[in-house]
Design an enzyme around this catalytic site. Structure first.
Site, mmCIF file in Angstrom:
data_model
loop_
_atom_site.group_PDB
_atom_site.id
_atom_site.type_symbol
_atom_site.label_atom_id
_atom_site.label_comp_id
_atom_site.label_asym_id
_atom_site.label_seq_id
_atom_site.Cartn_x
_atom_site.Cartn_y
_atom_site.Cartn_z
ATOM 1 N N GLY A 149 -9.289 -5.746 3.778
ATOM 2 C CA GLY A 149 -8.808 -5.075 4.303
ATOM 3 C C GLY A 149 -6.986 -4.756 4.698
ATOM 4 O O GLY A 149 -5.732 -4.737 5.005
ATOM 5 N N THR A 150 -7.191 -6.404 5.281
ATOM 6 C CA THR A 150 -5.538 -6.599 6.226
ATOM 7 C C THR A 150 -5.006 -7.065 5.384
ATOM 8 O O THR A 150 -3.397 -6.979 5.725
ATOM 9 C CB THR A 150 -7.012 -7.740 7.426
ATOM 10 O OG1 THR A 150 -7.061 -7.131 8.431
ATOM 11 C CG2 THR A 150 -4.828 -8.255 7.955
ATOM 12 N N CYS B 138 -11.439 -4.244 16.206
ATOM 13 C CA CYS B 138 -10.081 -5.339 16.322
ATOM 14 C C CYS B 138 -10.013 -5.211 17.655
ATOM 15 O O CYS B 138 -8.345 -6.341 18.215
ATOM 16 C CB CYS B 138 -9.039 -4.813 15.096
ATOM 17 S SG CYS B 138 -9.816 -4.658 13.581
#
Length: 400
Positions: free
Chosen positions: A74-75, A332
């Site tokens: 995703g990042t 995160c």
């Protein structure tokens, strides 16, 4: 140490890969080690598996396969979407104040490179409004709008369709959404929502870690993050990880079958029951929207019965010793001593913004002993009640 069987309730951080996904990835590691870009038999086999998985992901999201650009997760997909539209420096963008750090931190850092950034503020439930977006568009030209589909800390869903319509009515402003938390858990169809760029990640819904995708409307021409061999339509250079893509495809198939069921899965019924039981505990205050929220998601602020906030990370560690895996916010930002930026943006005071607790249930809970899971879930509210009475209240002034 916990003597009871452990119960994993942190599906927003990651989900256990299903048995079918594990088996598919293991088999692919044995047989699909060829380079998908090679033209010999081994390469063609890997390429065929890669493209078949692309089709499965596309079917889950109801888009053509050429919309699917595989990434490492995703990042990277968020970075490809944002840098791809705005370029290396400058540009103008709008995002929400409740984005995941993979979007929020990226755009805030771009401000140092002269990117003009406007923030959309949520209401007390963590929800945005299309009206606030419309008002921001009057402040000047905008090259990108980025709004998270579902907020992982408080579970609130955002009105993507209404916001997509606003973007479309203003010259087709590229509309990006971080859909990592929602994909595979609820219907998510970017074309119907007016979303041009959608970020998804396999490990958030039973797939392997290390692979995700950017779902890209081909009307947009993106700048790649790096140059190389031209894989993934020239947007993501490097040899594709075919075995991981296979696992991604299997997870997508399983999610599609689940979403097509007419009755609520058992784990969703457990979620509703757990919410009702937790809300009856003195000192527990629910967060997020009561209805428009992620399936399986439970979030709250934890205080003593007298209303003094407890440190969320302390509650997490205590529940871990009792055999419950939960979290106090986004994985995160785990370990941060700072109040949750999401809760602060929702208008929650700094002390209580450190008392957040998040639980996320999912289909993995139904793969084992269902009766044992039900017993452990029934016991959880009482465990939380005891912790609220026993743990030391957070003295905010001593921690600043």
């Amino acid at each position: 140490m916990a003597t009871e069987p452990r119960l994993y309730l942190d599906g927003c951080a990651t989900t256990p890969p299903s048995g079918a996904v594990r088996a598919a990835v293991a088999a692919a590691q044995e047989t699909l080690w060829g380079n998908p870009s090679s033209r010999h038999q081994e390469g063609r086999q890997a390429c065929l598996a890669l493209e078949r998985s692309r089709e499965h992901v596309a079917q889950l999201l109801d888009v053509p396969p050429d919309w699917v650009v595989f990434t490492s997760g995703g990042t990277e997909a968020n970075q490809l979407a944002i840098h791809g539209v705005l370029g290396a420096a400058g540009g103008s963008a709008i995002c929400s104040a409740v984005e995941h750090p993979a979007v929020g931190n990226l755009l805030h850092n771009r401000q140092q490179a002269a990117t003009r950034l406007e923030l959309l503020r949520p209401d007390g439930h963590g929800r945005l409004s299309s009206r606030s977006l419309l008002e921001r568009l009057h402040d000047g030209p905008v090259e990108l709008v980025s709004v998270i589909a579902a907020q992982s800390e408080v579970g609130s869903l955002q009105p993507l369709a209404a916001m997509g319509a606003v973007c479309a009515s203003h010259g087709g402003i590229p509309f990006h959404s971080d859909g990592v938390q929602l994909c595979g858990k609820a219907p998510l169809h970017p074309r119907k929502l007016g979303v041009d760029l959608l970020t998804v990640s396999a490990h958030k819904f039973g797939g392997p870690k290390g692979i995700g995708a950017l779902i890209r409307n081909p009307r947009l021409t993106l700048k790649p993050l790096g140059l190389g061999g031209g894989q993934e339509s020239g947007l993501r250079a490097g040899t594709p990880a075919a075995p991981l893509a296979v696992g991604f495809g299997v997870a997508a198939q399983e999610a599609k079958r689940m979403l097509e069921q007419r009755s609520d899965p058992l784990w969703q019924r457990w979620t509703r029951q757990l919410r009702e039981q937790l809300w009856s505990v003195p000192g527990i205050e629910p967060t997020g929207h009561p209805e428009e929220r992620l399936p399986g998601h439970v979030s709250c602020l934890v205080s003593t019965p007298g209303g003094e906030p407890l440190e969320g990370s302390h509650v997490v560690r205590s529940l871990d010793r009792h055999g419950y895996a939960v979290s106090s916010g986004s994985a995160c930002r785990s370990g941060s001593a700072q109040p949750s930026a999401v809760l602060l943006a929702m208008g929650i005071n700094p002390a209580h913004a450190r008392s957040g607790l998040r639980l996320c249930l999912g289909p993995w809970l139904c793969e084992g002993d269902v009766a044992a899971v039900e017993d452990r879930l029934r016991a959880l509210p009482q465990v939380v009640r005891q912790l609220c009475c026993r743990l030391t209240p957070l003295r905010w002034g001593l921690h600043t």
